[in-house]
Design a protein around this motif. Structure first.
Motif, mmCIF file in Angstrom:
data_model
loop_
_atom_site.group_PDB
_atom_site.id
_atom_site.type_symbol
_atom_site.label_atom_id
_atom_site.label_comp_id
_atom_site.label_asym_id
_atom_site.label_seq_id
_atom_site.Cartn_x
_atom_site.Cartn_y
_atom_site.Cartn_z
ATOM 1 N N GLY B 146 15.160 -6.367 -7.743
ATOM 2 C CA GLY B 146 14.697 -5.148 -6.683
ATOM 3 C C GLY B 146 15.728 -3.876 -7.056
ATOM 4 O O GLY B 146 15.196 -2.611 -6.819
ATOM 5 N N ASP B 223 4.116 2.273 -8.027
ATOM 6 C CA ASP B 223 3.589 2.049 -6.427
ATOM 7 C C ASP B 223 2.549 0.939 -6.374
ATOM 8 O O ASP B 223 2.532 0.373 -5.490
ATOM 9 C CB ASP B 223 3.184 3.290 -5.864
ATOM 10 C CG ASP B 223 4.681 4.125 -5.500
ATOM 11 O OD1 ASP B 223 5.745 3.781 -6.059
ATOM 12 O OD2 ASP B 223 4.467 5.480 -5.761
ATOM 13 N N LEU B 226 4.024 -2.725 -6.660
ATOM 14 C CA LEU B 226 4.718 -2.977 -5.509
ATOM 15 C C LEU B 226 3.704 -3.132 -4.159
ATOM 16 O O LEU B 226 3.904 -3.991 -3.629
ATOM 17 C CB LEU B 226 5.811 -1.801 -5.216
ATOM 18 C CG LEU B 226 6.953 -1.938 -6.307
ATOM 19 C CD1 LEU B 226 7.772 -0.742 -5.806
ATOM 20 C CD2 LEU B 226 7.551 -2.918 -6.782
ATOM 21 N N ARG B 227 2.791 -2.316 -4.173
ATOM 22 C CA ARG B 227 1.664 -2.586 -3.165
ATOM 23 C C ARG B 227 1.104 -3.849 -3.252
ATOM 24 O O ARG B 227 1.029 -4.659 -2.258
ATOM 25 C CB ARG B 227 0.705 -1.278 -3.197
ATOM 26 C CG ARG B 227 0.742 -0.222 -2.150
ATOM 27 C CD ARG B 227 -0.167 0.290 -1.623
ATOM 28 N NE ARG B 227 -1.033 0.979 -2.993
ATOM 29 C CZ ARG B 227 -0.485 1.993 -3.665
ATOM 30 N NH1 ARG B 227 0.374 2.656 -3.376
ATOM 31 N NH2 ARG B 227 -1.506 2.386 -4.738
ATOM 32 N N GLN B 228 0.493 -4.153 -4.516
ATOM 33 C CA GLN B 228 -0.022 -5.502 -4.617
ATOM 34 C C GLN B 228 0.839 -6.679 -4.486
ATOM 35 O O GLN B 228 0.434 -7.570 -3.823
ATOM 36 C CB GLN B 228 -0.668 -5.385 -6.357
ATOM 37 C CG GLN B 228 -1.783 -4.937 -6.430
ATOM 38 C CD GLN B 228 -2.318 -4.442 -7.782
ATOM 39 O OE1 GLN B 228 -1.608 -4.960 -8.873
ATOM 40 N NE2 GLN B 228 -3.339 -3.944 -8.222
ATOM 41 N N ALA B 229 2.124 -6.453 -4.960
ATOM 42 C CA ALA B 229 3.147 -7.416 -4.718
ATOM 43 C C ALA B 229 3.236 -7.867 -3.122
ATOM 44 O O ALA B 229 3.546 -9.073 -2.525
ATOM 45 C CB ALA B 229 4.506 -7.118 -5.419
ATOM 46 N N ARG B 230 3.567 -6.785 -2.320
ATOM 47 C CA ARG B 230 3.526 -6.776 -0.820
ATOM 48 C C ARG B 230 2.391 -7.380 -0.260
ATOM 49 O O ARG B 230 2.669 -8.471 0.681
ATOM 50 C CB ARG B 230 3.822 -5.567 -0.292
ATOM 51 C CG ARG B 230 5.490 -4.902 -0.295
ATOM 52 C CD ARG B 230 5.672 -3.796 0.704
ATOM 53 N NE ARG B 230 4.959 -2.608 0.245
ATOM 54 C CZ ARG B 230 5.650 -1.820 -0.679
ATOM 55 N NH1 ARG B 230 6.900 -2.173 -1.085
ATOM 56 N NH2 ARG B 230 5.197 -0.592 -1.004
ATOM 57 N N ARG B 231 1.412 -6.999 -0.812
ATOM 58 C CA ARG B 231 0.124 -7.728 -0.198
ATOM 59 C C ARG B 231 -0.001 -9.174 -0.321
ATOM 60 O O ARG B 231 -0.525 -9.962 0.360
ATOM 61 C CB ARG B 231 -1.309 -6.973 -0.613
ATOM 62 C CG ARG B 231 -2.056 -6.390 0.491
ATOM 63 C CD ARG B 231 -3.233 -5.826 -0.112
ATOM 64 N NE ARG B 231 -2.985 -4.398 -0.608
ATOM 65 C CZ ARG B 231 -3.491 -3.970 -1.876
ATOM 66 N NH1 ARG B 231 -4.438 -4.526 -2.487
ATOM 67 N NH2 ARG B 231 -3.203 -2.505 -2.126
ATOM 68 N N VAL B 233 2.519 -11.251 -0.868
ATOM 69 C CA VAL B 233 3.316 -11.811 -0.185
ATOM 70 C C VAL B 233 3.114 -11.920 1.345
ATOM 71 O O VAL B 233 2.457 -12.811 1.859
ATOM 72 C CB VAL B 233 4.715 -11.364 -0.059
ATOM 73 C CG1 VAL B 233 5.602 -11.916 0.905
ATOM 74 C CG2 VAL B 233 5.221 -11.020 -1.462
#
Lengths: 104, 233
Positions: B146, B223, B226-231, B233
């Motif tokens: 991170g 970005d 990171l957006r895809q990773a957050r989605r 999760v």
């Protein structure tokens, strides 16, 4: 789509070959045979397409006794770009005068 | 294995070994194909073609968070071990041109003076931007992915801002430095040569990605991942 990719005849050949079967993963050597391009010409084109997010790459799942191969497929952006470019080429080809413009 | 095929395999292994981090995967892909080529001579041709991959130095592909962190570590490592090339080259150019202007002023015509002055000013600008580009923020101390992602994104944003602000004329300054040098040489054709050279370079500049665009693309990639990773999760 405003992309700074050189629209060479070889690039168009590669795009057209991918569009033959849009969903299929393709191998480098098979692409080389289908397009007639040598590895030193084909791979820089594939790399450029991948750098612009037009091509996705993946490793084949390993099968016993056979090394996994690197596979390539156009992304959704790549498919859109490929269709647009090959259409432009077709229009240009239609627009070209027959017999090099020599009046008969 | 026959000698020709052995040579093909050896060449492709060398290509994998020498490929830049951004090309490694491609070089490996090329090498794996050798096994699927029936003709030994064709395999050798394929392997020789794979050497062309070595000429390219694309950015390390970013497809997931781990790769961003890896790119961050690689970036920090490179910055620590590679000298500030742009700064050193342009500082040398600046010194060389100032030296000419100071010690050969009386022996030069107006065009030469103007040429070396343009080259010196461009070199000074490039040196400042090169120095700012080489500077790096504080690298993360621990091994947390991170922190590395945040560090790498920060560095890319800083470079994008540099090249869309003070450094926006960076590519133009490279051209003007070379044009100035060209104007400084002796001979009656130099003004025409300089004009032609500048015109060709200006056309070429329209075809290449400018540094700010390259860094912006990288920030967008990070970005998006990171957006895809957050989605997910």
């Amino acid at each position: 789509m405003n992309l700074k990719i050189r629209r060479s005849p070889q690039t168009l050949l590669v795009l057209a070959e991918f569009l033959e079967d849009e969903q299929a993963w393709r191998y480098g050597y098979d692409m080389s045979r289908a397009t007639g391009l040598k590895s030193g010409t084909l791979y820089p084109i594939l790399m450029r397409l991948a750098e612009h997010g037009l091509l996705e790459t993946s490793w084949e799942t390993a099968v016993e006794g056979r090394p996994p191969r690197h596979m390539y497929k156009l992304t959704q952006d790549g498919l859109r770009y490929g269709r647009a470019q090959t259409a432009v080429q077709r229009v240009a080809a239609i627009g070209e005068p027959a017999f090099g413009g020599v009046g008969l | 294995m026959r000698p020709v095929r052995r040579l093909a395999v050896r060449i492709s292994e060398k290509a994998v070994e020498k490929a830049s981090p951004g090309c490694k995967e491609w070089a490996e892909g090329l090498a794996r194909e050798i096994e699927f080529i029936d003709s030994d001579w064709r395999a050798l041709g394929w392997a020789i073609g794979s050497l062309r991959v070595l000429l390219r130095n694309p950015p390390v592909p970013l497809r997931n968070a781990e790769e961003i962190a890896r790119a961050g570590r690689l970036f920090a490592g490179n910055r620590e071990h590679i000298p500030p090339t742009i700064l050193l080259l342009t500082a040398f150019q600046l010194f060389d041109n100032v030296d000419r202007l100071v010690f050969r002023w009386g022996r030069m015509d107006h065009l030469q003076r103007a040429g070396f002055a343009i080259a010196a000013a461009s070199a000074a600008y490039l040196a400042v931007v090169g120095w700012m580009e080489h500077r790096m923020g504080k690298r993360p101390e621990d091994m947390d992915d991170g922190d590395w992602i945040e560090f790498y994104r920060g560095e890319m944003v800083r470079r994008r801002d540099l090249f869309s602000g003070l450094g926006i004329l960076f590519p133009v300054a490279i051209v003007s430095m070379c044009a100035g040098e060209l104007l400084g040489i002796e001979g009656s054709t130099r003004p025409y040569l300089t004009v032609c050279f500048t015109a060709v370079c200006m056309v070429l500049l329209r075809l290449v990605s400018w540094p700010a665009e390259t860094f912006q693309r990288k920030v967008d990639d990070i970005d998006r991942i990171l957006r895809q990773a957050r989605r997910s999760v």
